[in-house]
Write an enzyme that holds these catalytic residues in place. Structure first.
Site, PDB file in Angstrom:
ATOM      1  N   GLU A 199       0.980  -1.728  -0.088  1.00 26.59           N
ATOM      2  CA  GLU A 199       0.002  -0.158  -0.138  1.00 26.59           C
ATOM      3  C   GLU A 199       1.104   1.166  -0.010  1.00 26.59           C
ATOM      4  OE1 GLU A 199      -2.735  -0.777   3.177  1.00 26.59           O
ATOM      5  OE2 GLU A 199      -3.796  -2.673   2.078  1.00 26.59           O
ATOM      6  N   GLU A 211      -4.706  -8.939  -0.035  1.00 24.80           N
ATOM      7  CA  GLU A 211      -5.277  -8.309   1.137  1.00 24.80           C
ATOM      8  C   GLU A 211      -7.061  -8.785   1.657  1.00 24.80           C
ATOM      9  OE1 GLU A 211      -3.576  -5.798   4.042  1.00 24.80           O
ATOM     10  OE2 GLU A 211      -2.264  -5.756   3.706  1.00 24.80           O
TER      11      GLU A 211
HETATM   12  C1  FCB Z   1      -4.323  -2.996   5.484  1.00 26.10           C
HETATM   13  C2  FCB Z   1      -2.864  -2.131   6.222  1.00 26.10           C
HETATM   14  C3  FCB Z   1      -2.758  -4.095   6.866  1.00 26.10           C
HETATM   15  C4  FCB Z   1      -4.062  -4.088   8.178  1.00 26.10           C
HETATM   16  C5  FCB Z   1      -5.057  -3.420   6.807  1.00 26.10           C
HETATM   17  C6  FCB Z   1      -6.028  -4.121   8.266  1.00 26.10           C
HETATM   18  O1  FCB Z   1      -4.630  -1.450   4.878  1.00 26.10           O
HETATM   19  O2  FCB Z   1      -2.299  -2.908   4.623  1.00 26.10           O
HETATM   20  O3  FCB Z   1      -1.758  -3.675   8.009  1.00 26.10           O
HETATM   21  O4  FCB Z   1      -3.726  -3.205   8.598  1.00 26.10           O
HETATM   22  O5  FCB Z   1      -5.446  -3.004   6.460  1.00 26.10           O
END
Ligand code: FCB
Length: 471
Positions: A166, A365
């Site tokens: 990110e 994620e």
């Molecule tokens: C994302 C991050 C990760 C975690 C999630 C919930 O933005 O990459 O580190 O905190 O959110």
């Protein structure tokens, strides 16, 4: 099987060094900005809980990796802590960290779990932040050397590398929105940081290509698909601007090799161009190609036209061009105050397919953070049916995109064991395993067992239609 995935589909979970390792002091580790903020700005973290309270992956990695195998994972993403490996960010290497990461990658490989390794997850070594962090081009060089060191040390154990998690966040949260250290609020500086992070990414990819490393390299992006309130031109424009600033700026730079022209136009018109963008930077961006893209997806962004600029004399911000739109009836995760919209994952997949050459990608994620999960404990385990539903719905939309030709290679849930979050600490729980903060005990949740079955069968059945699937 109603939703069948391929044999070689990657299944697993993701975490990061700072959020899971612990042992923030000792064993040769240097301080990073989170360790520092933990001591100085303690009040900025939920319940004052800071980086030292983790699920102790540093000590427990063997048992944790066994737990991954218990759930049949074939892959797992974590990050290397830059300040553990190189305490000052450059120079002296910490031998204990070298040994630790070797052991972790060996243990994963031994258990048939492919390590997906990210080099930077928000955790700038403090010594480098003190010389300006990514605002200082020396830090780009330091990052390149750090990346090269990682490829040299672990290149024969790791086949999937990622330069950043990110990349927008350190710029946006650290330099515009007052959420991460150094808590600066200045659009131009944020834009410079973002530009320099992109350069650091390009330098690492270059080093990777020039070296004789096998494996693949990519980057992990958080993508928030944008939906306008209506099809009227003002709402459409608002959506276009939100997408331009938060998604296209980065995706085009990384995947197409150049910034969107409209971005330059807007920044010039508002006197917000970063100071230091060089010809050679743009040339480097144009020649840099990645192999694999990670997508973090949590929520959509719904927008409408703004009536007027919120604070025209204040700091310039993308929010000048759009307003948030609270669509009636939207489904919320009230713990986080964000909308749940599984179809967003499908929309992202289509966009990658149509606009970004259908590049190989995976869900790096996706997950749901829930407050007060202890209330769902029954028979000793968290009965998190809501998480199973959430995963199912997202996987169904993903499956549909793949049937339509999207090159998605895997799915990693956030996260493996409940972890520390950057501001919210342990307010919201995300894991397949529950972490008892008092005893340190880790217990699998119902969703972990469900996921294990999905991996074993490479899919799942879902006879009744899920209500949101209207397409
Ligand atoms: C994302 C991050 C990760 C975690 C999630 C919930 O933005 O990459 O580190 O905190 O959110």
């Amino acid at each position: 099987m109603d939703y069948q995935f391929s044999k070689d589909f990657f299944w697993g979970a993701a975490t990061s060094a700072t959020q899971s390792e612990g042992r923030v002091v000792g064993d040769g580790k240097g301080e990073n900005i989170w360790d520092y903020a933990s001591t100085i700005y303690n009040h900025r973290f939920y319940d004052g809980v800071t980086t030292e309270k983790t699920s102790r992956f540093y000590e427990d990695y063997q048992v944790d990796i066994q737990r991954m195998q218990d759930l049949n994972f074939n892959s797992f993403r974590t990050s290397i802590s830059w300040s553990r490996l190189i305490p000052e960010g450059r120079g002296q290497v910490n031998r204990e960290a070298v040994a630790f990461y070797h052991e972790v990658f060996d243990e994963l490989n031994k258990k048939g779990i492919k390590p997906f390794v990210n080099l930077y997850h928000f955790d700038m070594p403090l010594a480098l932040q003190e010389i300006g962090g990514f605002e200082n081009r020396e830090v780009i060089q330091a990052y390149r050397d750090y990346a090269q060191l990682c490829f040299d040390l672990f290149g024969d154990k790791v086949a999937y590398w990622f330069t950043f998690n990110e990349p927008m966040i350190p710029a946006e949260a650290g330099y515009l929105h007052d959420r991460h250290y150094p808590y600066v609020v200045d659009f131009k500086r944020a834009a410079q940081v973002l530009h320099n992070i992109i350069l650091a990414h390009c330098e690492a990819v270059k080093v990777f290509r020039e070296g004789d490393y096998s494996g693949k390299i990519g980057i992990i992006m958080d993508v928030i698909p944008v939906y306008p309130r209506s099809q009227n031109p003002a709402d459409l424009k608002a959506a276009e601007m939100a997408d331009l600033f938060y998604t296209r700026s980065l995706n085009d730079a990384i995947l197409k090799g150049h910034y969107p022209a409209e971005l330059g136009e807007v920044l010039k018109a508002y006197g917000q161009m970063p100071e230091d963008i060089r010809e050679e930077d743009l040339a480097l961006m144009a020649e840099t190609k990645i192999d694999l893209l990670g997508i973090n997806y949590y929520r959509p962004r719904r927008v409408k036209a703004r009536e007027s600029v919120p604070n025209p004399d204040g700091v310039f911000s993308p929010e000048w061009f759009y307003d948030n739109y609270e669509m009636p009836g939207r489904r919320m995760n009230t713990s986080r105050g964000i909308e749940i919209y599984p179809q967003g994952l499908y929309d992202i997949a289509k966009k990658i397919q149509q606009e970004y050459d259908n590049i190989d990608w995976f869900v790096s994620e996706n997950g749901i953070g829930i407050q007060g999960e202890e209330q769902f404990i029954e028979g000793g385990i968290v009965q998190d049916d809501y998480r199973i539903e959430f995963l199912k719905e997202h996987l169904i939309w993903l499956h549909r995109a793949m049937e339509e030709g999207s090159n998605c290679l895997g799915y990693h849930m956030w996260t493996f064991v409940d972890c520390w979050s950057w501001i919210n600490a342990y307010k919201n729980r995300y894991g397949f395993y529950r972490l008892d903060l008092e005893t340190g005990e880790k217990t699998v949740k119902k969703s972990g067992l469900w996921f294990k079955d999905v991996i074993t069968q490479q899919g799942f059945d879902q006879k009744e239609k899920i209500k949101e699937m209207t397409k």
